[in-house]
Design a protein around this motif. Structure first.
Motif, short mmCIF file in Angstrom:
data_model
loop_
_atom_site.label_atom_id
_atom_site.label_comp_id
_atom_site.label_asym_id
_atom_site.label_seq_id
_atom_site.Cartn_x
_atom_site.Cartn_y
_atom_site.Cartn_z
N ALA A 74 3.74 68.82 -51.14
CA ALA A 74 3.14 68.25 -49.93
C ALA A 74 3.88 68.72 -48.68
O ALA A 74 3.27 69.07 -47.66
N LEU A 75 5.21 68.77 -48.79
CA LEU A 75 6.02 69.22 -47.66
C LEU A 75 5.75 70.69 -47.32
O LEU A 75 5.50 71.04 -46.17
N VAL A 76 5.78 71.53 -48.33
CA VAL A 76 5.54 72.96 -48.13
C VAL A 76 4.13 73.19 -47.59
O VAL A 76 3.93 73.99 -46.67
N SER A 77 3.17 72.49 -48.15
CA SER A 77 1.79 72.67 -47.70
C SER A 77 1.62 72.23 -46.26
O SER A 77 0.93 72.89 -45.48
N GLY A 78 2.25 71.13 -45.90
CA GLY A 78 2.18 70.66 -44.52
C GLY A 78 2.83 71.63 -43.56
O GLY A 78 2.30 71.89 -42.47
N ILE A 79 3.96 72.18 -43.94
CA ILE A 79 4.66 73.15 -43.09
C ILE A 79 3.85 74.43 -42.96
O ILE A 79 3.67 74.96 -41.86
N TYR A 80 3.33 74.93 -44.08
CA TYR A 80 2.53 76.16 -44.03
C TYR A 80 1.27 75.97 -43.20
O TYR A 80 0.83 76.87 -42.51
N ARG A 81 0.72 74.78 -43.25
CA ARG A 81 -0.50 74.53 -42.48
C ARG A 81 -0.21 74.52 -40.98
O ARG A 81 -1.00 75.01 -40.19
N SER A 82 0.95 73.97 -40.61
CA SER A 82 1.30 73.93 -39.20
C SER A 82 1.65 75.32 -38.67
O SER A 82 1.46 75.61 -37.49
N VAL A 83 2.17 76.19 -39.54
CA VAL A 83 2.52 77.55 -39.14
C VAL A 83 1.33 78.49 -39.31
O VAL A 83 1.32 79.59 -38.77
N GLU A 84 0.32 78.04 -40.05
CA GLU A 84 -0.90 78.80 -40.34
C GLU A 84 -0.60 80.10 -41.08
O GLU A 84 -1.02 81.18 -40.69
N THR A 85 0.10 79.97 -42.18
CA THR A 85 0.41 81.10 -43.05
C THR A 85 -0.72 81.29 -44.05
O THR A 85 -1.34 80.33 -44.50
N ARG A 86 -0.97 82.49 -44.45
CA ARG A 86 -2.04 82.78 -45.41
C ARG A 86 -1.63 82.49 -46.85
O ARG A 86 -2.43 82.07 -47.66
N PHE A 87 -0.37 82.76 -47.20
CA PHE A 87 0.10 82.54 -48.57
C PHE A 87 0.43 81.06 -48.76
O PHE A 87 1.19 80.49 -47.99
N ASP A 88 -0.14 80.47 -49.78
CA ASP A 88 0.07 79.05 -50.02
C ASP A 88 0.73 78.85 -51.38
O ASP A 88 0.06 78.83 -52.41
N SER A 89 2.04 78.73 -51.39
CA SER A 89 2.77 78.54 -52.64
C SER A 89 2.73 77.10 -53.11
O SER A 89 3.13 76.80 -54.24
N ALA A 90 2.22 76.19 -52.28
CA ALA A 90 2.20 74.78 -52.65
C ALA A 90 1.34 74.53 -53.89
O ALA A 90 1.63 73.62 -54.67
N ILE A 91 0.30 75.32 -54.08
CA ILE A 91 -0.55 75.13 -55.26
C ILE A 91 0.23 75.38 -56.54
O ILE A 91 0.05 74.67 -57.53
N TYR A 92 1.14 76.35 -56.50
CA TYR A 92 1.95 76.63 -57.69
C TYR A 92 2.95 75.52 -57.96
O TYR A 92 3.21 75.17 -59.11
N ILE A 93 3.49 74.96 -56.91
CA ILE A 93 4.43 73.83 -57.06
C ILE A 93 3.67 72.62 -57.58
O ILE A 93 4.18 71.88 -58.44
N THR A 94 2.45 72.40 -57.10
CA THR A 94 1.62 71.29 -57.58
C THR A 94 1.30 71.47 -59.06
O THR A 94 1.35 70.50 -59.83
N ILE A 95 0.96 72.66 -59.45
CA ILE A 95 0.67 72.93 -60.87
C ILE A 95 1.90 72.67 -61.72
O ILE A 95 1.79 72.08 -62.81
N ALA A 96 3.07 73.07 -61.24
CA ALA A 96 4.31 72.77 -61.98
C ALA A 96 4.51 71.27 -62.11
O ALA A 96 4.91 70.77 -63.17
N GLY A 97 4.19 70.52 -61.06
CA GLY A 97 4.29 69.07 -61.12
C GLY A 97 3.31 68.46 -62.11
O GLY A 97 3.66 67.53 -62.85
N ILE A 98 2.10 68.98 -62.14
CA ILE A 98 1.10 68.48 -63.08
C ILE A 98 1.53 68.75 -64.51
O ILE A 98 1.43 67.88 -65.39
N ILE A 99 2.04 69.95 -64.76
CA ILE A 99 2.51 70.29 -66.11
C ILE A 99 3.67 69.39 -66.51
O ILE A 99 3.72 68.89 -67.64
N SER A 100 4.59 69.16 -65.59
CA SER A 100 5.73 68.29 -65.88
C SER A 100 5.27 66.86 -66.17
O SER A 100 5.77 66.22 -67.10
N ALA A 101 4.32 66.37 -65.39
CA ALA A 101 3.78 65.02 -65.63
C ALA A 101 3.11 64.95 -67.00
O ALA A 101 3.26 63.96 -67.73
N LEU A 102 2.37 65.99 -67.36
CA LEU A 102 1.71 66.01 -68.67
C LEU A 102 2.74 66.02 -69.80
O LEU A 102 2.56 65.33 -70.82
N LEU A 103 3.82 66.78 -69.64
CA LEU A 103 4.87 66.78 -70.66
C LEU A 103 5.51 65.40 -70.78
O LEU A 103 5.81 64.94 -71.89
#
Length: 127
Positions: A74-103
């Motif tokens: 959420a933090l990375v996504s919010g920062i990237y949105r304010s800077v308007e960067t094209r690369f969004d690594s937050a989705i990969y961090i979210t996926i890692a979180g989902i996998i960890s929650a599933l485990l």
């Protein structure tokens, strides 16, 4: 991730899982302590319960990592949105979180099945 708040909305649910898991962990620790103090020590039962305690601890770690991943996402996504960067690594961090929650959830499911089996064995005096 365009919507930075999505990972943040998942955190309270995982927080409830952490709370219930920590209650299970405390109860199991107390039960193990009581079994150790008893005169008739059942080593097989204590060993099985210690394995259960380790499984609960693993579930807690996975859930903590999931919460950390969602907060960072959420933090990375919010920062990237304010800077308007094209690369969004937050989705990969979210996926890692989902996998960890599933485990963590899988560990809790395994714990639940084993806990019932241990109780059945205790009732049938197999331990």
């Amino acid at each position: 991730m365009e919507h930075w708040y999505i990972p943040a909305t998942i955190i309270p649910g995982i927080g409830l899982l952490i709370l219930s898991t920590s209650n299970l962990l405390v109860n199991l620790s107390t039960e193990i302590k009581t079994l150790i103090v008893e005169v008739t020590i059942k080593e097989a039962l204590i060993t099985r319960k210690l394995k259960q305690l380790k499984l609960l601890n693993s579930a807690m770690v996975f859930l903590y990592v999931a919460v950390a991943s969602f907060v960072i996402s959420a933090l990375v996504s919010g920062i990237y949105r304010s800077v308007e960067t094209r690369f969004d690594s937050a989705i990969y961090i979210t996926i890692a979180g989902i996998i960890s929650a599933l485990l963590g959830l899988i560990a809790l499911i395994v714990y639940s099945f084993r806990a019932v089996k241990i109780r059945q064995d205790q009732f049938n005096n197999k331990c």
